[in-house]
Structure formats: structure tokens, C-alpha cells
Design an enzyme around this catalytic site. Structure first.
Site, PDB file in Angstrom:
ATOM      1  N   ASP A  31     -35.803  20.565 -20.246  1.00  0.00           N
ATOM      2  CA  ASP A  31     -34.556  20.323 -19.565  1.00  0.00           C
ATOM      3  C   ASP A  31     -34.369  21.539 -18.522  1.00  0.00           C
ATOM      4  O   ASP A  31     -34.592  22.756 -18.872  1.00  0.00           O
ATOM      5  CB  ASP A  31     -33.311  20.374 -20.628  1.00  0.00           C
ATOM      6  CG  ASP A  31     -32.243  19.700 -20.140  1.00  0.00           C
ATOM      7  OD1 ASP A  31     -31.671  18.820 -20.410  1.00  0.00           O
ATOM      8  OD2 ASP A  31     -31.620  20.327 -18.977  1.00  0.00           O
ATOM      9  N   ALA A  72     -34.281  12.674 -18.775  1.00  0.00           N
ATOM     10  CA  ALA A  72     -33.944  13.761 -17.693  1.00  0.00           C
ATOM     11  C   ALA A  72     -33.705  12.795 -16.505  1.00  0.00           C
ATOM     12  O   ALA A  72     -34.711  12.027 -16.113  1.00  0.00           O
ATOM     13  CB  ALA A  72     -34.879  14.613 -17.530  1.00  0.00           C
ATOM     14  N   TYR A 139     -29.252   5.111  -7.527  1.00  0.00           N
ATOM     15  CA  TYR A 139     -29.192   5.421  -8.793  1.00  0.00           C
ATOM     16  C   TYR A 139     -30.184   4.250  -9.345  1.00  0.00           C
ATOM     17  O   TYR A 139     -31.153   4.693  -9.776  1.00  0.00           O
ATOM     18  CB  TYR A 139     -28.209   5.700  -9.273  1.00  0.00           C
ATOM     19  CG  TYR A 139     -28.116   5.786 -10.851  1.00  0.00           C
ATOM     20  CD1 TYR A 139     -28.742   6.682 -11.540  1.00  0.00           C
ATOM     21  CD2 TYR A 139     -27.436   4.945 -11.710  1.00  0.00           C
ATOM     22  CE1 TYR A 139     -28.814   6.741 -12.895  1.00  0.00           C
ATOM     23  CE2 TYR A 139     -27.587   4.834 -13.064  1.00  0.00           C
ATOM     24  CZ  TYR A 139     -28.155   5.753 -13.699  1.00  0.00           C
ATOM     25  OH  TYR A 139     -28.357   5.834 -14.885  1.00  0.00           O
ATOM     26  N   ASP A 280     -18.242  -1.449  -7.903  1.00  0.00           N
ATOM     27  CA  ASP A 280     -18.230  -1.941  -9.347  1.00  0.00           C
ATOM     28  C   ASP A 280     -17.990  -3.751  -9.385  1.00  0.00           C
ATOM     29  O   ASP A 280     -17.520  -4.272  -8.801  1.00  0.00           O
ATOM     30  CB  ASP A 280     -16.737  -1.283  -9.580  1.00  0.00           C
ATOM     31  CG  ASP A 280     -16.845  -0.035 -10.343  1.00  0.00           C
ATOM     32  OD1 ASP A 280     -17.864   0.526 -10.477  1.00  0.00           O
ATOM     33  OD2 ASP A 280     -15.608   0.480 -10.388  1.00  0.00           O
TER      34      ASP A 280
HETATM   35  N1  UFG Z   1     -12.643   3.240 -14.459  1.00  0.00           N
HETATM   36  C1  UFG Z   1     -11.448   3.244 -14.017  1.00  0.00           C
HETATM   37  N2  UFG Z   1     -10.869   4.506 -14.009  1.00  0.00           N
HETATM   38  C2  UFG Z   1     -11.662   5.820 -14.234  1.00  0.00           C
HETATM   39  C3  UFG Z   1     -13.086   5.495 -14.587  1.00  0.00           C
HETATM   40  C4  UFG Z   1     -13.592   4.188 -14.672  1.00  0.00           C
HETATM   41  O1  UFG Z   1     -10.889   2.238 -13.940  1.00  0.00           O
HETATM   42  O2  UFG Z   1     -11.342   6.834 -14.065  1.00  0.00           O
HETATM   43  C5  UFG Z   1     -13.351   1.814 -14.358  1.00  0.00           C
HETATM   44  C6  UFG Z   1     -14.605   1.571 -13.408  1.00  0.00           C
HETATM   45  O3  UFG Z   1     -14.235   1.366 -12.274  1.00  0.00           O
HETATM   46  C7  UFG Z   1     -15.286   0.477 -14.363  1.00  0.00           C
HETATM   47  C8  UFG Z   1     -14.997   0.789 -15.786  1.00  0.00           C
HETATM   48  O4  UFG Z   1     -13.846   1.557 -15.795  1.00  0.00           O
HETATM   49  O5  UFG Z   1     -14.723  -0.660 -14.117  1.00  0.00           O
HETATM   50  C9  UFG Z   1     -16.453   1.615 -16.238  1.00  0.00           C
HETATM   51  O6  UFG Z   1     -16.350   2.619 -15.623  1.00  0.00           O
HETATM   52  P1  UFG Z   1     -17.610   3.880 -15.970  1.00  0.00           P
HETATM   53  O7  UFG Z   1     -17.692   5.090 -14.711  1.00  0.00           O
HETATM   54  O8  UFG Z   1     -17.077   4.478 -17.198  1.00  0.00           O
HETATM   55  O9  UFG Z   1     -18.780   3.221 -16.174  1.00  0.00           O
HETATM   56  P2  UFG Z   1     -19.794   2.426 -15.101  1.00  0.00           P
HETATM   57  O10 UFG Z   1     -19.692   0.715 -15.740  1.00  0.00           O
HETATM   58  O11 UFG Z   1     -19.258   2.336 -13.611  1.00  0.00           O
HETATM   59  O12 UFG Z   1     -21.166   2.924 -15.238  1.00  0.00           O
HETATM   60  C10 UFG Z   1     -22.145   2.695 -16.220  1.00  0.00           C
HETATM   61  C11 UFG Z   1     -23.051   3.764 -16.477  1.00  0.00           C
HETATM   62  C12 UFG Z   1     -23.824   3.886 -14.997  1.00  0.00           C
HETATM   63  C13 UFG Z   1     -24.574   2.867 -14.758  1.00  0.00           C
HETATM   64  C14 UFG Z   1     -23.583   1.480 -14.780  1.00  0.00           C
HETATM   65  C15 UFG Z   1     -24.197   0.270 -14.483  1.00  0.00           C
HETATM   66  O13 UFG Z   1     -22.154   5.036 -16.541  1.00  0.00           O
HETATM   67  O14 UFG Z   1     -24.730   5.108 -15.381  1.00  0.00           O
HETATM   68  O15 UFG Z   1     -22.770   1.569 -15.857  1.00  0.00           O
HETATM   69  O16 UFG Z   1     -23.947  -0.308 -13.376  1.00  0.00           O
HETATM   70  F1  UFG Z   1     -25.318   2.771 -13.825  1.00  0.00           F
END
Ligand code: UFG
Length: 317
Positions: A31, A72, A139, A280
Site C-alpha cells: 500500500d 489498491a 472511475y 447519479d
Molecule cells: N447521497 C446523498 N447525500 C450525501 C451522500 C450521498 O444524498 O451526502 C446520495 C447519493 O446521491 C446517492 C446515494 O446517496 O444517491 C449513495 O451515494 P454514495 O456516495 O454513498 O454511493 P454511490 O452510490 O454514489 O457510489 C457507490 C460507490 C462507488 C461506485 C458507485 C457505483 O461508492 O464507488 O456506487 O455507481 F462507483
């Protein structure tokens, strides 16, 4: 087995390393500590600090390695849109260096952390492994390119690779949990409100075509995810590249997640509704039937357990 765990100082890598040590394996963590933490490395594992390009060839040349678990990576969707070159270099470039080091050292098995982001905006839910892969950000695109490289190394160099496509990983395993310098994920951000570090949590959009208007995501407990890695390790077959989705098959809305956090923490958790976050998808839910039927995996911990374990973890820090 003697195992190399890349990214073993990060959130998921540290949890899985501890499970591997517990199962009796010899674990070497590689790492660069750019986002990981030295004190997160599992007890009983040996840490080598450096990038895969710098250190993987010499570490694997030490000999005796049976397999690699490759965690990683750079993993922030937003950052990848701002700095695509960084994501191609750190994710694909470093992975190719690792694959070459494996080929030279004769290490034939690899379990790789792929992602739901390889699918992009789904055509239908739940998402199957055979569905189209059309990532909507660098990503996801860089992770998909690594999946493709694994398939080629399997076909042309005979390695046995398994890509696990994670959906939304959450929870903690005792002292090992999520500690990101920049926190974008929903559950850790909600828990910051319960800890008193933030006044409210933003809900990114309430006008999605879902029952309560907020996005649906498929949450999986990091310990269940770790169990899948141990099964995947046994399932690596020389000359083949296999892909498995990892989720629970159930979608929870942002509002539902916040409600579970309120119940677990006893905090009212004020919410501020904001605009949609770019990129999203409305719904991301996995079909995990393939890993259930082929590897016998099943998720055992529900959303309440994920929030409960994450809450215990953040309170302890
Ligand atoms: N969200 C909020 N407020 C916040 C954070 C997130 O409303 O403060 C919402 C986001 O818009 C989304 C949901 O909560 O609708 C989940 O968001 P996250 O950021 O927790 O996770 P994601 O679904 O965006 O991301 C995850 C993984 C990524 C991966 C993705 C696949 O963490 O690594 O799924 O699309 F790329």
C-alpha cells in the site's frame, strides 16, 4: 496460502486482510498509504509501503505467493471526472504493472475489486453480470479496463481471475472501518451529523422516479463482502476470468438509509434537500444470483447491522 493484498491499508482491504489472517493465511500488504492508514493494516499482516509499480515486482520475486487480492485504487467518482488521467494512471496503469509482475513471478490467481460503476446507467434492474457495461465516469471506465485486462491475461497468459463488482459497501469490522479524508458516501456523512461534526445531511435530489423520490442503492456489509473474497479465491481457475456482482439484491432509498441511521443513533439527523448530484443513476441494484448459486455466498447482515457497526466504529475513534 501466501497472499499479496494491494491496498490492504484501506477500508475494504484492511477488513479483508484481517479475515484472511484469521483464516490462517500469510498476508503481505502492499500500500502506498496515499489514502490508507498504517494503523489499519491487519494485525499479523506484513506491510510493504510503496506503489505497485515500484514494489510489486520485488515483493512477488520474493517467491511463494499463491494469489493476489487487488484492492489498491483511486475510488472517488467526482475526482475521476476532474482528473481522468490520474484515474487511468493509478487504476489501469498500476494494475498492468501488477499483472506483469505476477506473470514474471508465476503467480496465477487474482481477485480484483471491480465496481457497479462499470455498468453505468442500467437498462434494467436488478443488474446482471451479462448486462451492457457503459460506464459514465473515468472511475468506472478505468475499472472496466482492468476487468478487460484480466480477461486477456487469463486467455493469453493462463491466469485465473475473479472480478467482484461491488455495489454500495458499508459497515465496519470492529476496529476496521471507513476513514476517508474526503468523505462523499452517504452513511459516513449521516453519522457525522449524529456525532455532532455536521449540522445536517444533504439529500441529493428528491425528484427521481422512485417511491420517495430519492435514489435507491444496494448496500452490502463489508464483512459479507470479505467472505465473498475468500470464496472467490478458491474459485480462481487458471485460464478463466469470472465476474460476479456483489450486493444484496435489495434497494434502499436515501431517505430510508437516513431513517435507519436515526433509529440506530437516536439522533434526529436534520436533512437539507439539495439538487441532484451529477452522474447519479436513480436505481442501482445488483442481481447477486450468480455468486449465490456458483460460489454459495449469501449476505447475512442487513442495513441496520451496517449502520450499527459503522456507528460503533466512528464513536470509538
Ligand atoms: N447521497 C446523498 N447525500 C450525501 C451522500 C450521498 O444524498 O451526502 C446520495 C447519493 O446521491 C446517492 C446515494 O446517496 O444517491 C449513495 O451515494 P454514495 O456516495 O454513498 O454511493 P454511490 O452510490 O454514489 O457510489 C457507490 C460507490 C462507488 C461506485 C458507485 C457505483 O461508492 O464507488 O456506487 O455507481 F462507483
Amino acid at each position: 496460502m501466501k497472499l499479496l493484498v494491494t491496498g490492504g491499508a484501506g477500508y475494504i482491504g484492511s477488513v479483508v486482510s484481517a479475515q484472511l489472517v484469521e483464516a490462517g493465511h500469510e498476508v503481505v500488504v502492499l500500500d502506498d498509504l496515499s489514502t490508507g492508514h498504517e494503523d489499519a493494516v491487519a494485525e499479523g499482516a506484513r506491510l510493504v509501503s510503496g506503489t505497485l509499480r515500484e514494489r510489486a515486482p520485488e515483493v512477488l520475486a520474493e517467491g511463494g505467493f499463491d494469489a493476489v487480492l487487488h484492492f489498491a485504487a483511486k475510488s472517488l467518482v467526482g475526482e475521476s471526472v476532474e482528473k481522468p488521467g490520474l484515474y487511468w494512471d493509478k487504476n489501469l496503469g498500476e494494475s498492468l504493472a501488477l499483472l506483469e509482475a505476477m506473470r514474471v513471478a508465476g503467480v496465477e490467481k487474482i481477485v480484483f475489486s471491480s465496481t457497479a460503476a462499470t455498468y453505468g446507467e442500467p437498462e434494467s434492474t436488478p443488474i446482471l453480470e451479462t448486462d451492457p457495461t457503459r460506464p459514465t465516469n473515468p472511475y468506472g471506465a478505468s475499472k472496466l479496463a482492468i476487468d478487460t485486462s484480466l480477461a486477456e491475461y487469463a486467455r493469453l497468459h493462463g491466469i485465473g481471475g475473479v472480478s467482484l463488482r461491488y455495489f454500495n459497501v458499508a459497515g465496519a469490522a470492529g476496529p476496521q472501518g471507513e476513514r476517508h479524508a474526503v468523505e462523499t458516501h452517504l452513511i459516513p456523512n449521516v453519522l457525522k451529523v449524529a456525532l455532532g461534526e455536521r449540522e445536517s445531511v444533504s439529500v441529493f435530489g428528491e425528484d427521481y422516479p422512485t417511491p420517495d423520490g430519492t435514489c435507491l442503492r444496494d448496500y452490502i456489509h463489508v464483512v459479507d463482502l470479505g467472505v465473498a473474497h475468500l470464496l472467490a479465491l478458491d474459485a480462481c481457475e487458471p485460464g478463466s476470468h469470472q465476474i460476479f456482482n456483489l450486493g444484496s439484491g435489495h434497494g434502499y432509498s436515501v431517505r430510508e438509509v437516513i431513517e435507519v441511521c436515526r433509529q440506530v443513533t437516536g439522533h434526529p439527523i436534520p436533512v437539507v434537500t439539495g439538487p441532484r448530484r451529477a452522474g447519479d443513476p436513480a436505481v442501482l441494484v445488483a442481481s447477486s444470483e450468480k455468486i449465490k448459486s456458483q460460489l454459495g455466498w449469501k449476505p447475512e447482515r442487513d442495513l441496520r447491522a451496517m449502520v450499527g457497526d459503522a456507528w460503533t466504529f466512528v464513536q470509538g475513534r
